[in-house]
Scaffold this active site. Structure first.
Site, PDB file in Angstrom:
ATOM      1  N   GLU A 162      21.718  54.057 -33.997  1.00  0.00           N
ATOM      2  CA  GLU A 162      21.540  52.928 -33.067  1.00  0.00           C
ATOM      3  C   GLU A 162      22.089  53.302 -31.701  1.00  0.00           C
ATOM      4  O   GLU A 162      21.675  52.772 -30.683  1.00  0.00           O
ATOM      5  CB  GLU A 162      22.236  51.670 -33.593  1.00  0.00           C
ATOM      6  CG  GLU A 162      21.392  50.929 -34.619  1.00  0.00           C
ATOM      7  CD  GLU A 162      22.004  49.596 -34.988  1.00  0.00           C
ATOM      8  OE1 GLU A 162      21.550  48.576 -34.478  1.00  0.00           O
ATOM      9  OE2 GLU A 162      22.948  49.591 -35.802  1.00  0.00           O
ATOM     10  N   HIS A 181      22.568  52.349 -41.529  1.00  0.00           N
ATOM     11  CA  HIS A 181      22.151  52.200 -40.135  1.00  0.00           C
ATOM     12  C   HIS A 181      22.419  53.533 -39.446  1.00  0.00           C
ATOM     13  O   HIS A 181      23.567  53.998 -39.442  1.00  0.00           O
ATOM     14  CB  HIS A 181      22.964  51.101 -39.444  1.00  0.00           C
ATOM     15  CG  HIS A 181      22.506  49.729 -39.798  1.00  0.00           C
ATOM     16  ND1 HIS A 181      22.464  49.264 -41.085  1.00  0.00           N
ATOM     17  CD2 HIS A 181      22.039  48.714 -39.012  1.00  0.00           C
ATOM     18  CE1 HIS A 181      22.002  48.021 -41.076  1.00  0.00           C
ATOM     19  NE2 HIS A 181      21.743  47.661 -39.843  1.00  0.00           N
ATOM     20  N   THR A 193      24.113  41.493 -46.941  1.00  0.00           N
ATOM     21  CA  THR A 193      25.176  40.700 -46.329  1.00  0.00           C
ATOM     22  C   THR A 193      26.529  41.332 -46.611  1.00  0.00           C
ATOM     23  O   THR A 193      26.698  42.032 -47.615  1.00  0.00           O
ATOM     24  CB  THR A 193      25.123  39.236 -46.815  1.00  0.00           C
ATOM     25  OG1 THR A 193      25.973  38.447 -45.970  1.00  0.00           O
ATOM     26  CG2 THR A 193      25.542  39.062 -48.271  1.00  0.00           C
TER      27      THR A 193
HETATM   28  C1  6MZ Z   1      24.177  46.953 -37.069  1.00  0.00           C
HETATM   29  C2  6MZ Z   1      24.017  44.798 -37.805  1.00  0.00           C
HETATM   30  C3  6MZ Z   1      22.874  44.584 -37.007  1.00  0.00           C
HETATM   31  O1  6MZ Z   1      26.433  40.741 -43.125  1.00  0.00           O
HETATM   32  O2  6MZ Z   1      27.380  38.713 -42.023  1.00  0.00           O
HETATM   33  N1  6MZ Z   1      24.268  43.655 -38.440  1.00  0.00           N
HETATM   34  N2  6MZ Z   1      24.654  45.972 -37.833  1.00  0.00           N
HETATM   35  N3  6MZ Z   1      23.094  46.829 -36.272  1.00  0.00           N
HETATM   36  C4  6MZ Z   1      22.421  45.655 -36.202  1.00  0.00           C
HETATM   37  N4  6MZ Z   1      21.365  45.576 -35.344  1.00  0.00           N
HETATM   38  C5  6MZ Z   1      21.276  44.623 -34.300  1.00  0.00           C
HETATM   39  N5  6MZ Z   1      22.447  43.337 -37.214  1.00  0.00           N
HETATM   40  C6  6MZ Z   1      23.314  42.777 -38.111  1.00  0.00           C
HETATM   41  O3  6MZ Z   1      25.166  39.628 -41.283  1.00  0.00           O
HETATM   42  C7  6MZ Z   1      25.621  39.930 -39.975  1.00  0.00           C
HETATM   43  C8  6MZ Z   1      26.212  41.318 -39.932  1.00  0.00           C
HETATM   44  O4  6MZ Z   1      25.179  42.299 -40.144  1.00  0.00           O
HETATM   45  C9  6MZ Z   1      25.428  43.458 -39.358  1.00  0.00           C
HETATM   46  C10 6MZ Z   1      26.697  43.209 -38.574  1.00  0.00           C
HETATM   47  O5  6MZ Z   1      27.794  43.749 -39.279  1.00  0.00           O
HETATM   48  C11 6MZ Z   1      26.777  41.684 -38.568  1.00  0.00           C
HETATM   49  O6  6MZ Z   1      28.104  41.193 -38.415  1.00  0.00           O
HETATM   50  P1  6MZ Z   1      26.142  39.384 -42.513  1.00  0.00           P
HETATM   51  O7  6MZ Z   1      25.342  38.504 -43.423  1.00  0.00           O
END
Ligand code: 6MZ
Length: 378
Positions: free
Chosen positions: A239, A236, A112
């Site tokens: 993507e 990541h 997170t």
């Molecule tokens: C990249 C992603 C993601 O951190 O607020 N997040 N970042 N690619 C993805 N694939 C679809 N899915 C989620 O969780 C939400 C945050 O996680 C990252 C993004 O920054 C998103 O705002 P937290 O708990």
């Protein structure tokens, strides 16, 4: 329904149940992407009643099932409006652990992004404290966060004396995410917070966020700082087809990589051959990649290529709430799409233990979990 159709339906049901019963290790789950729809709707209703948002508009967006990559990041901004106050962060952290534990995830790394929010009196540290409060509030399962159980021996033994059957146990560890929108200084703050919270269940750093935003050079000092401090890093990667960044990420050599969708032939070769000191493990998120267009279809997903090359990988959900999936479902999809047997699925789940960021004591006890489950499931 004729006999043949009935037989097929029973086989599907049996395989789905087996995938749920399988002990699983989840290494790539974003907290705010894993929130239950029912919770999001309840929070939206509450903010709608207060006039902060228009509930009807938000409701449709939450319930929509297909999402492009840009839509996902718009949605995260909405989720953050709904979830970012201390009490709600505590609530979603609790529920997310309960949901993973309910489907027999035995080790969970939640990632997170620690958030500063002046209006809510929130700092990155207080955000993380609220997350940890949520993990401690879980009652249905025993959560192991620091290397020892939260509950006192007294509470545990009194539960046993009460005749309550032994509860499920889940190891939970935290990864702090750097959002690609952040500055170098904010990213460094996150790594320093991870250092400060290493004795509280935080065990690693993640780089995530909208892949078309930001520059690698912005996060590099923070990621390098994490590396220098001996903190494991997952990034990541690929993507979108950003050649320069994919190259830079592979050169940085984090312990693990998320997604790796858009690699070209040279980059695939490099990923598969790099040994520093072991191969970089890949966190595979099938449903997420197909929904956001990172993979053309399940059948053509790069899982098959990496699996056949025996490249280290683990199945993950990414955002189980956002993509309406579960880790059990991801295993089921692998079984039905690529024809893996129960034995192979079991191996896949068990092999993920090698890549957890937790220490060898945890790994040893997870291996025991799989040893016991083997007799039951195979
Ligand atoms: C990249 C992603 C993601 O951190 O607020 N997040 N970042 N690619 C993805 N694939 C679809 N899915 C989620 O969780 C939400 C945050 O996680 C990252 C993004 O920054 C998103 O705002 P937290 O708990």
């Amino acid at each position: 329904m004729d006999t043949e159709t009935e037989g097929k339906a029973a086989a599907v049901e049996e395989m789905r149940e087996w995938c749920v019963a399988l002990p699983k290790v989840e290494l790539h789950a974003h907290l705010n992407g894993s929130v239950r729809n029912s919770t999001l709707l309840e929070l939206a209703k509450h903010l709608g009643d207060k006039g902060v948002i228009v509930f009807e508009d938000v409701k449709d967006v939450i319930m929509k099932s297909d999402r492009s990559l840009p839509e996902c990041f718009k949605l995260f901004d909405l989720f953050h409006i709904l979830t970012t106050d201390h009490d709600t962060v505590t609530r979603i952290a609790k529920e997310v652990v309960e949901d993973f534990a309910a489907e027999n995830v035995v080790y969970l790394e939640i990632r997170t992004t620690p958030k500063n929010n002046e209006a809510k009196g929130m700092t990155k540290r207080s955000y993380m404290d609220a997350v940890i409060k949520g993990l401690k509030a879980v009652e249905d399962v025993d959560v192991e966060l620091f290397g020892s159980n939260f509950r006192t021996n007294e509470t545990l033994s009194s539960k046993l004396l009460d005749g309550v059957t032994k509860k499920k146990k889940i190891y939970v560890r935290l990864l702090l995410s750097i959002d690609r929108r952040e500055t170098t200084s904010a990213a460094l703050d996150t790594v320093n917070l991870a250092v400060e919270m290493m004795d509280q269940g935080v065990i690693g750093i993640d780089l995530s966020g909208n892949p078309v935003v930001g520059e690698w050079e912005t996060y590099l000092p923070a990621l390098q700082h994490a590396k220098n401090m001996g903190i494991p890093v997952t990034i990541h990667c690929g993507e979108v087809a950003n050649r320069k960044e994919i190259q830079a990420v592979l050169d940085f050599c984090p312990q693990r990589l998320g997604h790796v969708c858009c690699l070209n032939d040279v980059e695939w070769k490099k990923l598969k051959s790099l040994m520093i000191p072991t191969k970089m493990q890949v966190e595979i998120c099938l449903t997420s990649n197909v929904m956001t267009g990172g993979a053309p279809s399940l059948e053509l997903h790069h899982f098959a290529d990496l699996y056949n090359a025996k490249h280290p990988l683990s199945l993950c959900t990414d955002d189980s709430g956002l993509f309406s999936t579960s880790l059990s479902n991801e295993y089921y999809l692998v079984a039905t799409t690529f024809g893996l047997s129960k034995f192979e699925l079991f191996q896949l789940a068990q092999d993920a233990v090698q890549f957890v960021f937790a220490d060898d004591v945890v790994k040893k006890s997870l291996k025991e979990v799989f040893k016991h489950a083997e007799k039951r499931l195979l």
